[in-house]
Design a protein around this motif. Structure first.
Motif, PDB file in Angstrom:
ATOM      1  N   PHE A 122      -6.019   0.061   4.866  1.00 49.90           N
ATOM      2  CA  PHE A 122      -5.718  -0.125   3.452  1.00 49.90           C
ATOM      3  C   PHE A 122      -6.246   1.087   2.689  1.00 49.90           C
ATOM      4  O   PHE A 122      -7.451   1.296   2.613  1.00 49.90           O
ATOM      5  N   THR A 145     -11.357   2.384  -2.389  1.00 54.03           N
ATOM      6  CA  THR A 145     -10.020   1.861  -2.151  1.00 54.03           C
ATOM      7  C   THR A 145      -9.600   0.862  -3.218  1.00 54.03           C
ATOM      8  O   THR A 145      -8.422   0.657  -3.454  1.00 54.03           O
ATOM      9  N   ILE A 178     -10.427  -2.315  -2.964  1.00 52.28           N
ATOM     10  CA  ILE A 178     -10.152  -3.571  -2.252  1.00 52.28           C
ATOM     11  C   ILE A 178     -10.823  -4.760  -2.929  1.00 52.28           C
ATOM     12  O   ILE A 178     -10.345  -5.883  -2.858  1.00 52.28           O
ATOM     13  N   GLU A 198       1.292  -6.027   7.569  1.00 56.94           N
ATOM     14  CA  GLU A 198       1.187  -4.733   6.917  1.00 56.94           C
ATOM     15  C   GLU A 198       2.596  -4.162   6.807  1.00 56.94           C
ATOM     16  O   GLU A 198       3.283  -4.012   7.817  1.00 56.94           O
ATOM     17  N   LEU A 227      -3.936  -6.911   3.648  1.00 52.92           N
ATOM     18  CA  LEU A 227      -2.523  -6.733   3.951  1.00 52.92           C
ATOM     19  C   LEU A 227      -1.904  -7.956   4.620  1.00 52.92           C
ATOM     20  O   LEU A 227      -0.723  -7.979   4.920  1.00 52.92           O
ATOM     21  N   ASP A 240       0.858  -1.174   0.000  1.00 57.58           N
ATOM     22  CA  ASP A 240       0.000   0.000   0.000  1.00 57.58           C
ATOM     23  C   ASP A 240       0.900   1.231   0.000  1.00 57.58           C
ATOM     24  O   ASP A 240       2.041   1.163  -0.416  1.00 57.58           O
TER      25      ASP A 240
END
Lengths: 335, 156
Positions: free
Chosen positions: A119, A227, A229, A206, A202, A5
């Protein structure tokens, strides 16, 4: 492989985070094998008995002292450090983010608030440096580490504390107080491990805290709403892993909390109890589960650093062979 | 470093500041520990019977009793216990909150094996059907599988 990210922290911060994590893990393992010696007897043995554990704890304590003095100096003496103070102050957005997280859980909100988003994906420019949880972590850990260090220094020389208190009992009680102080951080770190290891996008770790922002390209395709996702694939092992570790985290937190109440000392037990607290099998299993979660955190943070090394190698490789990498690497033409 | 050319210019900490502060921190640590190690007390005073308690508790073991009577230490420990419990309950709540939120987010992601045209059996033992929302957990009432991809972000 972890999803990359957006970068957040400087190289100094990520390095410091790793050093602090390693040091605090050693302090937890040595300190709580002393406090919960009934439940973690094997760990005391592992570190060379009571004397060995104390020695390990003091060495790591010296490390912690150096680390927090260094951090305070960095925050005060550099522009970057002073400039970051604004970033950690709680705002209304953080409270809203907490409320919205509850709503999100209940299904009344479609998205997490910007101040809660781990995220970022395509919404990177909306999200602050720290989530509301991140700010909480900074405050709780800063207060805890400071108090623990001060009380730890006073304990450093047992005879010194006795000199202050004039009785062995009160000195022992002060040691108990030091141990009780750390319980909040112990529980907080377990949550921290779960939070940053098991976000589905993640998982398994992360990397924001391990790969500095200077090594993460800033370009992101803004052709997606939100996002993005839903474009990521969920790891097949996430479901089982997050359930097992989530359960262990909960059991670990409950157990160390109960353990801290049983092994209280008030300042020391009203009656002399040989062997300390209750030798309760459930509590023993639970506290050991909590320690396992900590061990997992130790492993994950090493893995985060491994990913950083791999990432850097890949960047160097891509720079040396300018042909477009077909594996989705960032080969943007900068013209 | 050639690989840096595509990377952003970021504002970090000056190297000199890091070096100087590291040295200062180590020096301060050494001083503090030197001071702490130097708390002097005469050992022969340590394990003396300290008859400070009055009444029936005087004499042997009286330091035990008086040690239990340091009011502010007693108070500190009580406060710390309370803080541990309050924060513990709060942290537990946060664990459940994130656990549930993660499950919801996971439900939005592409499940492994989904979205590919070929129905080739995944040989890695992965579950090749929609797994999300199957079991209802962590109190998220409706199943975690909202595929309603609303535009995120601006819900302030």
């Amino acid at each position: 492989m972890t999803q990359l990210d957006h970068g957040k922290f400087s190289k100094m911060t990520t390095t410091f985070h790793t050093l602090l994590a390693l040091d605090v893990f050693v302090l937890f393992f040595s300190g709580y094998s002393l406090m919960f010696n009934d439940e973690l007897w094997w760990m005391v043995g592992l570190m060379g008995g009571a004397q060995g554990v104390s020695a390990v704890h003091r060495i790591a304590g010296g490390g912690l002292l150096a680390l927090i003095v260094f951090w305070m100096l960095m925050m005060v003496t550099t522009d970057t450090g002073r400039g970051n103070f604004r970033e950690i102050l709680p705002s209304k957005g953080d409270f809203d983010a907490f409320i919205q997280d509850v709503q999100f859980l209940l299904g009344n909100a479609d998205e997490r608030h910007a101040n809660a988003r781990q995220f970022a994906g395509g919404t990177a420019d909306e999200i602050p440096l720290l989530t509301y949880i991140g700010k909480g972590v900074v405050f709780i850990f800063a207060i805890e580490l400071t108090l623990l260090t001060i009380s730890g220094i006073l304990i450093w020389s047992k005879t010194g504390v006795m000199d202050l208190f004039a009785t062995k009992t009160a000195a022992a009680a002060f040691v108990t107080f030091h141990g009780l102080l750390g319980v909040i951080m112990l529980m907080g770190v377990m949550f921290h491990i779960f939070e940053h290891g098991f976000h589905p996008a993640l998982y398994p770790v992360e990397v924001k805290a391990f790969i500095p922002k200077s090594m993460i390209p800033e370009d992101h395709d803004d052709d997606t709403e939100g996002t993005g996702i839903e474009r990521l694939e969920l790891s097949p092992s996430w479901n089982m892993a997050s359930t097992v570790v989530g359960a262990m985290t909960v059991i670990g937190i409950v157990s160390v909390l109960l353990g801290s109440l049983f092994d209280e000392g008030y300042p020391v037990p009203r009656e002399i109890a040989i062997g300390g607290g209750p030798t309760d099998i459930l509590l023993t299993v639970g506290i050991n589960m909590g320690v396992f979660v900590l061990l997992l955190g130790l492993v994950l943070q090493m893995y985060g650093n491994l990913l950083r090394v791999r990432w850097q190698k890949r960047l160097e490789q891509e720079a040396s062979e300018p042909t477009a990498a077909a594996d989705g690497g960032h080969v943007e033409s900068d013209d | 470093m050639s690989y840096r050319e595509h990377l952003p210019e970021t504002k970090g900490y000056p190297r000199a500041a890091i070096a100087i502060n590291a040295v200062v921190a180590l020096a301060v640590t050494a001083l503090i520990l030197w001071w702490a190690a130097d708390f002097a007390v005469f050992y022969e005073e340590l394990f003396r019977i300290q008859p400070v308690a009055e009444g029936a508790n005087a004499g042997v073991g009286s330091d035990w009793t008086s040690g239990n009577q340091v009011a502010w230490l007693d108070f500190l420990i009580a406060i710390t216990h309370a803080a541990d419990v309050i924060m513990g309950v709060f942290i537990l709540f946060m664990v459940f909150l994130h656990w549930g939120a993660f499950r919801r987010l996971a439900g939005r992601m592409r499940q492994s094996g989904e979205g590919t045209e070929s129905s080739a059996v995944a040989a890695d033992g992965g579950r090749v059907e929609e797994a999300a929302g199957g079991e209802d957990t962590a109190g998220s009432g409706d199943a975690a599988d909202d595929s309603a991809a609303t535009d995120g972000g601006e819900t302030r």
